[in-house]
Design a protein around this motif. Structure first.
Motif, PDB file in Angstrom:
ATOM      1  N   PRO A  60       0.779  -1.120  -0.116  1.00  0.00           N
ATOM      2  CA  PRO A  60      -0.011  -0.051   0.050  1.00  0.00           C
ATOM      3  C   PRO A  60       0.976   1.137  -0.034  1.00  0.00           C
ATOM      4  N   THR A  61       0.278   2.196  -0.756  1.00  0.00           N
ATOM      5  CA  THR A  61       1.074   3.249  -0.765  1.00  0.00           C
ATOM      6  C   THR A  61       0.499   4.160   0.314  1.00  0.00           C
ATOM      7  N   LYS A  62       1.683   5.119   0.888  1.00  0.00           N
ATOM      8  CA  LYS A  62       1.446   5.890   2.257  1.00  0.00           C
ATOM      9  C   LYS A  62       2.009   7.215   1.953  1.00  0.00           C
ATOM     10  N   ALA A  63       1.437   8.403   2.390  1.00  0.00           N
ATOM     11  CA  ALA A  63       1.622   9.587   2.366  1.00  0.00           C
ATOM     12  C   ALA A  63       0.798  10.504   3.318  1.00  0.00           C
ATOM     13  N   THR A  64       1.751  11.308   3.857  1.00  0.00           N
ATOM     14  CA  THR A  64       1.118  12.347   4.614  1.00  0.00           C
ATOM     15  C   THR A  64       0.193  13.334   3.967  1.00  0.00           C
ATOM     16  N   ARG A  65      -0.830  13.858   4.395  1.00  0.00           N
ATOM     17  CA  ARG A  65      -1.644  14.956   3.976  1.00  0.00           C
ATOM     18  C   ARG A  65      -1.606  15.913   4.699  1.00  0.00           C
ATOM     19  N   GLU A  66      -0.889  17.125   4.391  1.00  0.00           N
ATOM     20  CA  GLU A  66      -0.886  18.131   5.356  1.00  0.00           C
ATOM     21  C   GLU A  66      -0.330  19.401   4.535  1.00  0.00           C
ATOM     22  N   LEU A  67      -0.964  20.646   4.863  1.00  0.00           N
ATOM     23  CA  LEU A  67      -0.385  21.959   4.334  1.00  0.00           C
ATOM     24  C   LEU A  67       0.574  22.333   5.110  1.00  0.00           C
ATOM     25  N   ARG A  68       1.901  22.549   4.535  1.00  0.00           N
ATOM     26  CA  ARG A  68       2.856  23.390   5.058  1.00  0.00           C
ATOM     27  C   ARG A  68       3.427  24.461   4.391  1.00  0.00           C
ATOM     28  N   GLU A  94      16.395  36.872  -5.213  1.00  0.00           N
ATOM     29  CA  GLU A  94      15.727  36.940  -3.764  1.00  0.00           C
ATOM     30  C   GLU A  94      14.789  35.906  -3.871  1.00  0.00           C
ATOM     31  N   TYR A  95      13.614  36.058  -4.685  1.00  0.00           N
ATOM     32  CA  TYR A  95      12.424  35.327  -4.549  1.00  0.00           C
ATOM     33  C   TYR A  95      12.676  33.696  -4.820  1.00  0.00           C
ATOM     34  N   GLN A  96      13.626  33.494  -5.727  1.00  0.00           N
ATOM     35  CA  GLN A  96      14.187  31.903  -5.861  1.00  0.00           C
ATOM     36  C   GLN A  96      14.882  31.474  -4.664  1.00  0.00           C
ATOM     37  N   ARG A  97      15.616  32.353  -3.929  1.00  0.00           N
ATOM     38  CA  ARG A  97      15.979  31.829  -2.505  1.00  0.00           C
ATOM     39  C   ARG A  97      15.097  31.588  -1.520  1.00  0.00           C
ATOM     40  N   TRP A  98      14.143  32.291  -1.518  1.00  0.00           N
ATOM     41  CA  TRP A  98      12.961  32.061  -0.628  1.00  0.00           C
ATOM     42  C   TRP A  98      12.198  30.717  -0.901  1.00  0.00           C
ATOM     43  N   LEU A  99      12.121  30.606  -2.272  1.00  0.00           N
ATOM     44  CA  LEU A  99      11.478  29.375  -2.675  1.00  0.00           C
ATOM     45  C   LEU A  99      12.290  28.054  -2.333  1.00  0.00           C
ATOM     46  N   ASP A 100      13.510  28.175  -2.441  1.00  0.00           N
ATOM     47  CA  ASP A 100      14.540  27.290  -2.019  1.00  0.00           C
ATOM     48  C   ASP A 100      14.290  26.897  -0.648  1.00  0.00           C
ATOM     49  N   LEU A 101      14.341  27.886   0.175  1.00  0.00           N
ATOM     50  CA  LEU A 101      14.289  27.645   1.696  1.00  0.00           C
ATOM     51  C   LEU A 101      12.890  26.914   1.877  1.00  0.00           C
ATOM     52  N   ALA A 102      11.785  27.281   1.031  1.00  0.00           N
ATOM     53  CA  ALA A 102      10.509  26.480   1.408  1.00  0.00           C
ATOM     54  C   ALA A 102      10.775  25.020   0.969  1.00  0.00           C
ATOM     55  N   VAL A 103      11.232  24.783  -0.065  1.00  0.00           N
ATOM     56  CA  VAL A 103      11.636  23.531  -0.690  1.00  0.00           C
ATOM     57  C   VAL A 103      12.286  22.561   0.614  1.00  0.00           C
ATOM     58  N   ALA A 104      13.462  23.277   1.042  1.00  0.00           N
ATOM     59  CA  ALA A 104      14.374  22.618   2.104  1.00  0.00           C
ATOM     60  C   ALA A 104      13.704  22.336   3.032  1.00  0.00           C
ATOM     61  N   GLN A 105      12.758  23.156   3.566  1.00  0.00           N
ATOM     62  CA  GLN A 105      11.635  22.909   4.653  1.00  0.00           C
ATOM     63  C   GLN A 105      10.689  21.725   4.507  1.00  0.00           C
ATOM     64  N   ARG A 106      10.724  21.353   3.189  1.00  0.00           N
ATOM     65  CA  ARG A 106       9.560  20.419   2.680  1.00  0.00           C
ATOM     66  C   ARG A 106       8.241  20.920   2.883  1.00  0.00           C
ATOM     67  N   HIS A 107       8.089  22.381   2.707  1.00  0.00           N
ATOM     68  CA  HIS A 107       6.817  22.959   2.382  1.00  0.00           C
ATOM     69  C   HIS A 107       6.187  22.584   1.075  1.00  0.00           C
TER      70      HIS A 107
END
Length: 534
Positions: A60-68, A94-107
């Protein structure tokens, strides 16, 4: 598929105190702390029900459903851009760096302040260009479209883009903003063109201009200005914070007597003001869904509706009451189903006397129960490191654990710069414990659903510490699963059309499957497994 939440951890009680930038964001956050058209987008369309296999071969596939997510604040350049008047290239970098931060936080979402105070981060027929972007108050274009760029770049990283608007604020206080001085406004500012809509409040150095919420024409104009962005851009959500009527100032009342005399219809002024805000919320919900039914609408209100000492249906708290002080009937918005999600700002510690996180969270969880409205929590990353219990780096970690216990479906963190700062290591702590793996956004059943058929994994290559896949038919976005013991766990996500990659595969052989998702996050069928050698 198994939709899982993070495991709970033990909770302890703590206290809090704070000071925040009141002249910039207003008394709301201080009181919350202390109490003293791109053509590329396509709409999901109804289709015949699709039965997902929900398994990767035998697993079975397993994934968390959560807005971050996190708030990216533009007003007075708190987060972004770092200062006024930067070049297009600098703003984009600057904006790309903020998006990279979001990705690094697994948002999986970002909330960008695109209308801080009667202005716009897009070419608008209703508002001047934001001075926090251009560095000027002349209303002249910077020569490019930041909104189009920001939405597109967020989507490339599979982040939802929630456009954050302040409906009624017309200016920011001086000296950083024009205050209530009409001579300092951009020449095309709507409160110059419609000065009868303008109200200055409070008196003195912290005065700013507001669009009068009691004038129907002003309300319609404000709605139209925000809906212009929804119409022109491929946003995923429309987002308000806690600012409607201003927070109270001792010895002063919001001077809306003229509009009350004209439109009050004999109601008590407090009820009339609440009706004005309710009408805005109700109409925005209706008009957004008429325009783009898949766009989510949510509000992040002050964390206390009413205290139970005032109203037996209120929370066990002793603080400012949004219902009475700022005329925000947040409880009614949920009960009437005018929102898709609500993000109460619970900016206090567990155990704080006037507003105990451990008591307010259950109140909000009970409010949304059996409604269509999802509960996400506004988390006070900005308070970490303050004296008292905010000096404990585990405070947010404990709050997120409590969110799990009460079935909360997401968190939004204030704000981006505080996440970047990671004071006391608190952000790293909660990220590693609660956001260790990627998550899919929670499904909203009221939104259009068109789950795609199963995609196909047609090849895989292991190189450079990653596994890269050849794939077809991924939908609006994709979810990559890897067999781990008795389940196939979510290990990566991406936007449809982007490369499917496992960024951290095991050294040994592994088995993978891929699923596609529609615009609303509904998952379709799962591909046949593919084995990858060591």
């Amino acid at each position: 598929m198994l939709h899982v939440r993070r495991p709970p951890v033990r909770l302890t009680l703590t206290l809090a105190a704070v000071l925040f930038a009141t002249a910039v964001l207003g008394l709301g956050l201080l009181r919350a702390a202390t109490y003293s058209a791109p053509a590329a987008y396509s709409a999901p369309v109804p289709s015949a029900p699709f039965t997902a296999t929900d398994s990767c071969g035998a697993y079975p596939t397993k994934a968390t459903r959560e807005l971050r997510g996190m708030w990216l604040t533009t007003v007075t350049n708190i987060d972004f851009p770092s200062r006024r008047g930067l070049s297009e290239a600098q703003v984009k970098a600057e904006y790309q760096r903020w998006l990279d931060l979001a990705v690094a936080q697994r948002h999986n979402a970002i909330f960008v302040h695109v209308r801080p105070s009667g202005d716009a981060f897009w070419p608008s027929a209703y508002a001047p260009w934001s001075e926090w972007l251009t560095g000027r108050r002349d209303g002249k274009s910077p020569g490019w479209d930041p909104m189009a760029y920001m939405v597109d770049e967020a989507h490339k990283r599979n982040l939802e883009f929630h456009a954050w608007f302040n409906p009624y604020r017309g200016t920011q206080p001086g000296p950083v903003g024009p205050g209530a001085d009409f001579r300092k406004l951009a020449p095309n500012h709507p409160l110059i063109q419609h000065s009868q809509w303008a109200i200055a409040f409070p008196k003195g150095k912290t005065a700013r201009l507001y669009f009068d919420p009691g004038i129907p024409g002003a309300r319609k104009f404000v709605e139209d200005s925000m809906l212009e962005a929804v119409r022109k851009y491929d946003v995923d959500g429309v987002h308000f914070d806690d600012f409607f009527y201003p927070y109270p100032v001792a010895g002063q009342d919001f001077p809306d007597g003229a509009s009350y005399a004209k439109y009050g219809a004999g109601k008590p002024k407090a009820d009339w003001r609440r009706d004005n805000v309710n009408t805005l919320v109700r109409e925005m919900n209706t008009r957004i869904k008429e325009l783009k039914p898949w766009v989510k609408f949510g509000i992040s209100p002050f964390g206390i509706w009413r205290n139970k000492t005032t109203d037996p249906t209120g929370s066990d708290s002793k603080g400012l009451e949004a219902y009475d002080a700022i005329y925000a009937d947040t409880r009614k918005w949920v009960q009437q189903g005018w929102l898709d999600y609500i993000v109460p700002q619970l900016y206090w510690t567990i155990g704080f006397d006037k507003a105990d996180y451990a008591k307010l969270l259950p109140w909000w969880a009970a409010l949304v129960k059996d409604t269509k409205v999802q509960l996400w929590i506004g988390q006070a990353d900005y308070r970490v490191g303050e004296e008292g219990d905010w000096s404990d780096p585990s405070q947010l970690d404990r709050q997120l654990a409590m969110n799990d216990e009460y079935g909360v479906q997401g968190q939004v963190h204030f704000s981006a710069k505080q996440i970047q700062a990671d004071r006391l290591g608190a952000v790293t702590r909660y990220r590693d414990k609660h956001y260790a793996a990627p998550a899919l956004v929670p499904v909203m059943k009221q939104l259009p659903a068109s789950p795609p058929p199963a995609p196909a994994l047609t090849g895989a290559t292991r190189a450079g510490g990653k596994v890269r896949f050849e794939a077809t038919g991924t939908g609006t976005s994709w979810a990559l699963y890897r067999v781990n013991g008795q389940t196939a766990d979510l290990v990566a996500t991406g936007r449809g059309g982007t490369e499917v990659v496992d960024p951290a595969p095991p050294a040994g052989p592994a088995t993978y499957c891929l699923a596609g998702l529609d615009r609303s996050g509904n998952e379709g069928g799962v591909s046949a497994p593919i084995a990858v050698a060591a």
